[in-house]
Design an enzyme around this catalytic site. Structure first.
Site, PDB file in Angstrom:
ATOM      1  N   TYR A 106       0.848  -1.202   0.000  1.00  0.00           N
ATOM      2  CA  TYR A 106       0.000   0.000   0.000  1.00  0.00           C
ATOM      3  C   TYR A 106       0.878   1.245   0.000  1.00  0.00           C
ATOM      4  O   TYR A 106       0.691   2.148  -0.829  1.00  0.00           O
ATOM      5  CB  TYR A 106      -0.922  -0.015   1.222  1.00  0.00           C
ATOM      6  CG  TYR A 106      -1.593   1.292   1.525  1.00  0.00           C
ATOM      7  CD1 TYR A 106      -1.010   2.214   2.407  1.00  0.00           C
ATOM      8  CD2 TYR A 106      -2.811   1.618   0.943  1.00  0.00           C
ATOM      9  CE1 TYR A 106      -1.620   3.415   2.683  1.00  0.00           C
ATOM     10  CE2 TYR A 106      -3.431   2.832   1.225  1.00  0.00           C
ATOM     11  CZ  TYR A 106      -2.825   3.720   2.090  1.00  0.00           C
ATOM     12  OH  TYR A 106      -3.425   4.939   2.361  1.00  0.00           O
TER      13      TYR A 106
HETATM   14  N1  LIG Z   1      -9.339   7.798   5.996  1.00  0.00           N
HETATM   15  C1  LIG Z   1      -8.125   8.152   6.382  1.00  0.00           C
HETATM   16  O1  LIG Z   1      -7.868   8.436   7.572  1.00  0.00           O
HETATM   17  C2  LIG Z   1      -7.030   8.219   5.374  1.00  0.00           C
HETATM   18  C3  LIG Z   1      -7.291   8.169   4.012  1.00  0.00           C
HETATM   19  N2  LIG Z   1      -6.265   8.247   3.107  1.00  0.00           N
HETATM   20  C4  LIG Z   1      -6.563   8.196   1.675  1.00  0.00           C
HETATM   21  O2  LIG Z   1      -7.644   9.067   1.377  1.00  0.00           O
HETATM   22  C5  LIG Z   1      -8.509   8.467   0.395  1.00  0.00           C
HETATM   23  C6  LIG Z   1      -9.907   8.344   0.968  1.00  0.00           C
HETATM   24  O3  LIG Z   1      -9.840   7.568   2.180  1.00  0.00           O
HETATM   25  P1  LIG Z   1     -11.167   6.828   2.709  1.00  0.00           P
HETATM   26  O4  LIG Z   1     -12.337   7.695   2.465  1.00  0.00           O
HETATM   27  O5  LIG Z   1     -10.875   6.302   4.065  1.00  0.00           O
HETATM   28  O6  LIG Z   1     -11.247   5.618   1.658  1.00  0.00           O
HETATM   29  P2  LIG Z   1     -12.076   4.243   1.771  1.00  0.00           P
HETATM   30  O7  LIG Z   1     -11.209   3.176   2.339  1.00  0.00           O
HETATM   31  O8  LIG Z   1     -13.382   4.545   2.413  1.00  0.00           O
HETATM   32  O9  LIG Z   1     -12.271   3.863   0.188  1.00  0.00           O
HETATM   33  C7  LIG Z   1     -12.853   4.801  -0.674  1.00  0.00           C
HETATM   34  C8  LIG Z   1     -13.527   4.080  -1.796  1.00  0.00           C
HETATM   35  O10 LIG Z   1     -12.555   3.493  -2.685  1.00  0.00           O
HETATM   36  C9  LIG Z   1     -13.257   2.472  -3.374  1.00  0.00           C
HETATM   37  N3  LIG Z   1     -12.393   1.504  -4.039  1.00  0.00           N
HETATM   38  C10 LIG Z   1     -11.496   0.673  -3.464  1.00  0.00           C
HETATM   39  N4  LIG Z   1     -10.942  -0.131  -4.402  1.00  0.00           N
HETATM   40  C11 LIG Z   1     -11.527   0.188  -5.588  1.00  0.00           C
HETATM   41  C12 LIG Z   1     -11.418  -0.300  -6.923  1.00  0.00           C
HETATM   42  N5  LIG Z   1     -10.604  -1.319  -7.221  1.00  0.00           N
HETATM   43  N6  LIG Z   1     -12.187   0.265  -7.874  1.00  0.00           N
HETATM   44  C13 LIG Z   1     -13.026   1.281  -7.581  1.00  0.00           C
HETATM   45  N7  LIG Z   1     -13.186   1.787  -6.353  1.00  0.00           N
HETATM   46  C14 LIG Z   1     -12.448   1.237  -5.360  1.00  0.00           C
HETATM   47  C15 LIG Z   1     -14.090   1.792  -2.299  1.00  0.00           C
HETATM   48  O11 LIG Z   1     -15.193   1.146  -2.932  1.00  0.00           O
HETATM   49  P3  LIG Z   1     -16.092   0.069  -2.154  1.00  0.00           P
HETATM   50  O12 LIG Z   1     -17.127   0.923  -1.477  1.00  0.00           O
HETATM   51  O13 LIG Z   1     -16.623  -0.803  -3.242  1.00  0.00           O
HETATM   52  O14 LIG Z   1     -15.209  -0.671  -1.193  1.00  0.00           O
HETATM   53  C16 LIG Z   1     -14.474   2.939  -1.385  1.00  0.00           C
HETATM   54  O15 LIG Z   1     -15.813   3.354  -1.555  1.00  0.00           O
HETATM   55  C17 LIG Z   1      -7.864   7.130   0.045  1.00  0.00           C
HETATM   56  O16 LIG Z   1      -7.072   7.246  -1.119  1.00  0.00           O
HETATM   57  C18 LIG Z   1      -7.002   6.818   1.249  1.00  0.00           C
HETATM   58  O17 LIG Z   1      -5.921   5.952   0.931  1.00  0.00           O
HETATM   59  C19 LIG Z   1      -4.951   8.312   3.508  1.00  0.00           C
HETATM   60  C20 LIG Z   1      -4.634   8.343   4.842  1.00  0.00           C
HETATM   61  C21 LIG Z   1      -5.656   8.364   5.862  1.00  0.00           C
HETATM   62  N1  LIG Z   2      -8.271   3.503   1.516  1.00  0.00           N
HETATM   63  C1  LIG Z   2      -7.941   3.816   2.781  1.00  0.00           C
HETATM   64  N2  LIG Z   2      -6.682   4.207   3.055  1.00  0.00           N
HETATM   65  C2  LIG Z   2      -6.353   4.483   4.349  1.00  0.00           C
HETATM   66  C3  LIG Z   2      -7.303   4.405   5.377  1.00  0.00           C
HETATM   67  C4  LIG Z   2      -8.626   3.998   5.034  1.00  0.00           C
HETATM   68  O1  LIG Z   2      -9.513   3.898   5.898  1.00  0.00           O
HETATM   69  N3  LIG Z   2      -8.884   3.721   3.738  1.00  0.00           N
HETATM   70  N4  LIG Z   2      -6.974   4.700   6.661  1.00  0.00           N
HETATM   71  C5  LIG Z   2      -5.731   5.012   6.998  1.00  0.00           C
HETATM   72  C6  LIG Z   2      -5.449   5.250   8.459  1.00  0.00           C
HETATM   73  O2  LIG Z   2      -6.277   6.292   8.953  1.00  0.00           O
HETATM   74  C7  LIG Z   2      -4.009   5.569   8.782  1.00  0.00           C
HETATM   75  O3  LIG Z   2      -3.664   6.815   8.218  1.00  0.00           O
HETATM   76  C8  LIG Z   2      -3.849   5.656  10.288  1.00  0.00           C
HETATM   77  O4  LIG Z   2      -2.485   5.847  10.596  1.00  0.00           O
HETATM   78  C9  LIG Z   2      -4.637   5.076   6.017  1.00  0.00           C
HETATM   79  N5  LIG Z   2      -5.098   4.840   4.668  1.00  0.00           N
END
Ligand SMILES: NC(=O)C1=CN([C@@H]2O[C@H](COP(=O)(O)OP(=O)(O)OC[C@H]3O[C@@H](n4cnc5c(N)ncnc54)[C@H](OP(=O)(O)O)[C@@H]3O)[C@@H](O)[C@H]2O)C=CC1
Ligand SMILES: Nc1nc2c(c(=O)[nH]1)N=C([C@H](O)[C@@H](O)CO)CN2
Length: 234
Positions: free
Chosen positions: A146
């Site tokens: 990742y």
């Molecule tokens: N939340 C956090 O604290 C953090 C988030 N981030 C980044 O910010 C962004 C948003 O985070 P967050 O809202 O938590 O994300 P989520 O984990 O909630 O994922 C967002 C969406 O991505 C979709 N997805 C995953 N794989 C695919 C695929 N192969 N094709 C199409 N759609 C796909 C999922 O669809 P489905 O509903 O079908 O599973 C989901 O609805 C991400 O890029 C994440 O890595 C980074 C660090 C921290």
């Molecule tokens: N696709 C996602 N990416 C990440 C998520 C998540 O919920 N969905 N969450 C994190 C964590 O919050 C991490 O930042 C905690 O240290 C990271 N990426």
């Protein structure tokens, strides 16, 4: 007004960004993988919702064709779709790396190149935002594939900012903990909060504010907005 394309906009950060844009009157195209009530709700608010699983290159090609046929320009693309997978759950290490690189690197790469003309056609400067992660510079011992894919995604920011300037700004938003997940235990949450200086979990609004800043900026491209609460100094 030209729309903003947000991938993975059916939940959490992507949904918050989509709703904020709709609330301000900006058209939105949202891609989703799994149908859920939020998708219908977005459509009822006027969003264009398109199903696409980025694991499937033919689906990506179809998405690019569909958007190109229905729109002549785009205000922005926000690459938000992501899976946060870890090695301990996925013994097929080759498959895990392939999966992480596909959703976080190959899909954004194909979509940026396939839709660049729509961004360049926008009447004012357009934006690409790559949702990376704090770990893009630190790595992660539990989410190795990742983290590597998010570092590669940030590298796309560097390349596409040079390729598409000055008509398109390209930046990374690198969050650390913004939102917990449903299954997170109280013990995990307490430990996670202690990893930053500010010791809070701010919620999806932090990503909305970063998006709005980048859209409003005239002089930020090829950069990373770190949303990490000072974690890099702990
Ligand atoms: N939340 C956090 O604290 C953090 C988030 N981030 C980044 O910010 C962004 C948003 O985070 P967050 O809202 O938590 O994300 P989520 O984990 O909630 O994922 C967002 C969406 O991505 C979709 N997805 C995953 N794989 C695919 C695929 N192969 N094709 C199409 N759609 C796909 C999922 O669809 P489905 O509903 O079908 O599973 C989901 O609805 C991400 O890029 C994440 O890595 C980074 C660090 C921290
Ligand atoms: N696709 C996602 N990416 C990440 C998520 C998540 O919920 N969905 N969450 C994190 C964590 O919050 C991490 O930042 C905690 O240290 C990271 N990426």
């Amino acid at each position: 007004m030209s729309p903003v394309l947000i991938t993975g906009g059916a939940q959490r950060l992507g949904l918050a960004m989509a709703e904020a844009l709709l609330d301000q009157g900006t058209p939105v195209i949202v891609t989703y993988r799994t149908e859920k009530p939020s998708v219908r709700a977005l459509a009822e608010k006027g969003a264009k919702v398109l199903q696409c699983d980025f694991a499937d290159n033919a689906a990506i090609t179809h998405l690019i064709h569909t958007v190109s046929q229905q729109y002549s320009s785009l205000r922005a693309i926000i690459h938000n779709a992501s899976d946060w997978d870890q090695e301990s759950d996925n013994p097929d290490y080759a498959g895990l790396l392939t999966k992480m690189m596909q959703v976080h690197v190959s899909a954004p790469y194909q979509i940026n190149l396939g839709l660049q003309e729509l961004l360049l056609n926008h009447e004012t400067v357009a934006d690409i935002i790559h949702m990376t992660d704090y770990v893009q510079v630190k790595g992660s011992k539990k989410h190795i594939a990742y983290a590597a894919s998010k570092a590669a995604l940030h590298n796309l920011t560097l390349s596409f900012s040079a390729l598409l300037a000055p008509q398109v700004k390209v930046n990374s938003i690198a969050p650390a903990l913004l939102m917990f997940n449903e299954h997170d235990s109280d013990t995990y949450k307490a430990k996670a909060l202690k990893k930053s200086l500010l010791e809070i979990c701010p919620g999806a609004g932090e990503a909305v504010k970063a998006m709005q800043f980048l859209f409003a900026s005239d002089f930020v491209t090829g950069q990373t907005m770190h949303l990490d609460g000072g974690r890099h100094l702990k």
